[in-house]
Design an enzyme around this catalytic site. Structure first.
Site, short mmCIF file in Angstrom:
data_model
loop_
_atom_site.label_atom_id
_atom_site.label_comp_id
_atom_site.label_asym_id
_atom_site.label_seq_id
_atom_site.Cartn_x
_atom_site.Cartn_y
_atom_site.Cartn_z
N SER A 102 1.04 -1.14 0.10
CA SER A 102 -0.02 -0.19 -0.07
C SER A 102 0.81 1.17 -0.08
O SER A 102 1.40 1.51 -1.24
CB SER A 102 -0.97 0.14 1.21
OG SER A 102 -0.38 0.07 2.46
N ASP B 22 9.06 5.45 -10.91
CA ASP B 22 8.45 6.22 -12.15
C ASP B 22 9.11 7.52 -12.43
O ASP B 22 9.37 8.04 -13.80
CB ASP B 22 6.97 6.58 -12.16
CG ASP B 22 6.36 5.06 -12.28
OD1 ASP B 22 6.90 4.25 -12.39
OD2 ASP B 22 5.08 5.28 -12.18
N LYS C 284 -1.24 -3.82 -3.32
CA LYS C 284 -2.38 -3.31 -2.69
C LYS C 284 -2.60 -2.04 -3.17
O LYS C 284 -2.02 -0.99 -2.85
CB LYS C 284 -2.63 -3.24 -1.22
CG LYS C 284 -2.80 -4.65 -0.45
CD LYS C 284 -3.55 -4.73 0.34
CE LYS C 284 -4.41 -5.97 0.94
NZ LYS C 284 -5.36 -6.50 0.07
#
Length: 428
Positions: free
Chosen positions: A314, A325, A339
Site C-alpha cells: 500500500s 517512475d 495493494k
C-alpha cells in the site's frame, strides 16, 4: 475527489492486530445521535454510504437497489440483527476491502496517539480469490515478528478454530487480547503447516530507524521505515537532515516488510526525496482524479536505492512507485505485495463503523498495481529459509553487507554515485 488526511487509508483490508490501526479516522463525537438510530435506519445508512461512494458504480455487477429492498423489508428487533444483515449485504459485493465494524471492532481500529499498541503486531488481509487470511507483514520488534511470522503466511487456524469463511474482523476479535495472554496461530507456508504460540504484549512503535554506514562506496545513509504512521514523516525528516549533516554520499531506504498506512504520510515522505513530478493519482468511480505532486522542497538530491519485498504494501508501494517512475531511485529486492485501493473509514450513528473502497490509485506512469505489485529494477530473491534466518535469527545482519539484498543495494548505489559524480571513499 479530495484526498483528506483524516479518512483515507491504503490497502483496504489491512488490519493491524492491536489497538492501533492503519489510518487516522478523524472521528468526531456525534452526541445524542448515537442513541437515535434504529436497527433498520442503521442498515439503510450503510446502504446509502455504499450507494454514494463505492468505487465501482455497477457494485461489482450486483443489483444494489434490489439489495436495499431485500434488507429494508426485514424486521429488526435489535442492533445485533442489523449487524448480521449489514455483513450479509456487504458480502454480496464480494469485496473484502469493504467491511462493517461493530462498536468494539471500530474502537479497536482507532488510532492510539501515544504510539503504543497492545497485540501481537501483524497486519492481515483477506485474499480476494481464495478468501484466505494472509499476513501482509509482521511489524518489526513485535511478538509476531519475534515468533517467526512472515509476510504472505496464510492463517489456517486461530487457537484451533478454522479460519475458513472467516473475515478479517472475526479474525481480529479472536487474535486480540490482553497483554500477557497467548494466542496460537496455525500457519501455512510453502505447503507446510506451522504452529506459533504468541504472547500478546504492549508495544511501542518507532516507524523510522537510521544510521550512517561505512561501505565500499563511502558513507551511506541507511533508513529503515517500518510503517507510515502519523509521525513517520516527522521522523523521516529528522533522519534525512541528520544524515545530510554527516555528509553521506547516498541513501538506502529500506521498505521491506512495511505494510503501509496513511496516504498523506506516504505523500509527505515522497516530497522529501522528490523535487518535482507526480507522486500518486487516485481515481474514483466517475473517473475523477486527484493528483498529489512534489512541491520543490526535497531535502536531498543524492543517489537513492529503495529496498522492497513482498511485505512492502500500500503506502510503501505508493512511495516506491513514485520514486521509480520519476527515476529518482533504483528499486532492489522482490515484487511488492500489490495493494492499490483506497478506503474511506467513517463512523455510523450507533458507534459502529464502515470502511468502503472508494478509489484506486495509480503510480505517476499510471500503473495500476493492485493484485500485481511493483517489480524491482534489480531483483534479489531470498528463500523463505534465508528470510527467516536473516530477520529472526541473525537480525544484527540486517542492513549490513551480510544482508544479501542490502549488499546488492550498496553495489547499485555505488554505480549511481559514480554516474552522478558524487564523491566516494578515497575520491574526495
Amino acid at each position: 475527489m479530495v484526498i483528506t488526511k483524516s479518512r483515507l487509508v491504503l490497502g483496504a483490508t489491512a488490519v493491524t492486530l492491536s489497538t492501533i490501526a492503519v489510518t487516522s479516522l478523524g472521528i468526531h463525537s456525534r452526541g445524542q445521535a448515537l442513541f437515535k438510530a434504529s436497527p433498520k435506519e442503521l442498515v439503510d445508512e450503510v446502504w446509502q454510504i455504499v450507494q454514494r461512494q463505492y468505487v465501482d458504480e455497477t457494485f461489482n455487477q450486483v443489483d444494489w437497489q434490489a439489495v436495499r429492498k431485500e434488507y429494508l423489508n426485514k424486521s429488526y428487533s435489535n442492533q445485533q440483527e442489523a449487524y448480521k444483515s449489514i455483513r450479509e449485504m456487504l458480502k454480496k459485493l464480494e469485496d473484502p476491502y469493504t467491511r462493517f465494524m461493530d462498536p468494539q471492532e471500530f474502537k479497536n481500529m482507532q488510532v492510539d496517539t501515544s504510539g503504543e499498541l497492545t497485540g501481537i503486531g501483524i497486519t492481515i488481509s483477506q485474499d480476494e480469490k481464495t478468501k484466505q487470511l494472509v499476513v501482509i507483514s509482521p511489524i518489526e520488534d513485535t511478538p509476531a515478528f519475534k515468533a517467526g511470522i512472515l509476510a504472505k503466511d496464510v492463517i489456517l487456524k486461530i487457537d484451533g478454530k478454522s479460519t475458513k469463511g472467516m473475515d478479517t474482523n472475526q479474525a481480529v476479535s479472536l487474535i486480540r487480547g490482553s497483554a500477557g495472554t497467548q494466542v496460537t496461530l496455525t500457519i501455512q507456508r510453502s505447503n507446510q503447516e506451522k504452529q506459533f504460540k504468541i504472547t500478546r504484549a504492549r508495544i511501542e512503535i518507532h516507524p523510522v530507524r537510521y544510521s550512517q554506514k561505512q561501505t565500499p562506496v563511502g558513507k551511506v545513509g541507511y533508513i529503515r521505515l517500518n510503517q507510515f504512521s502519523a509521525n513517520a514523516s516527522k521522523e523521516m525528516q529528522q533522519a534525512i537532515r541528520n544524515l545530510e549533516k554527516q555528509q553521506v554520499n547516498g541513501y538506502i531506504l529500506d521498505l521491506r516488510g512495511n505494510p503501509g498506512g496513511l496516504l498523506f504520510s506516504s505523500v509527505e515522505i515522497a516530497r522529501m526525496w522528490l523535487d518535482r513530478g507526480t507522486i500518486v493519482s487516485t481515481v474514483d468511480r466517475q473517473g475523477e482524479q486527484e493528483r498529489e505532486v512534489a512541491n520543490g522542497r526535497a531535502l536531498t538530491n543524492k543517489p537513492l536505492v529503495v529496498l522492497v519485498d513482498k511485505g512492502s504494501a500500500s503506502a510503501s508501494e505508493i512511495l516506491s512507485g513514485a520514486l521509480q517512475d520519476n527515476k529518482r531511485a533504483v528499486l532492489v529486492g522482490t515484487q511488492t505485495f500489490g495493494k492499490g485501493l483506497v478506503q474511506s473509514v467513517r463512523p455510523l450513528d450507533d458507534g459502529s463503523g464502515l470502511a468502503v473502497t472508494i478509489a484506486k490509485y495509480l503510480t505517476p506512469n499510471r500503473r495500476d498495481i493492485n493484485k500485481h505489485g511493483i517489480d524491482p529494477d534489480v531483483k534479489v530473491e531470498l528463500s523463505d529459509a534465508q528470510r527467516q534466518e536473516l530477520w529472526l535469527n541473525e537480525r544484527d545482519k540486517i542492513g549490513t553487507l551480510e544482508d544479501p539484498q542490502f549488499a546488492r543495494a550498496v553495489d547499485v548505489l555505488g554505480k549511481e554515485i559514480a554516474a552522478k559524480g558524487t564523491p566516494t571513499a578515497g575520491k574526495k
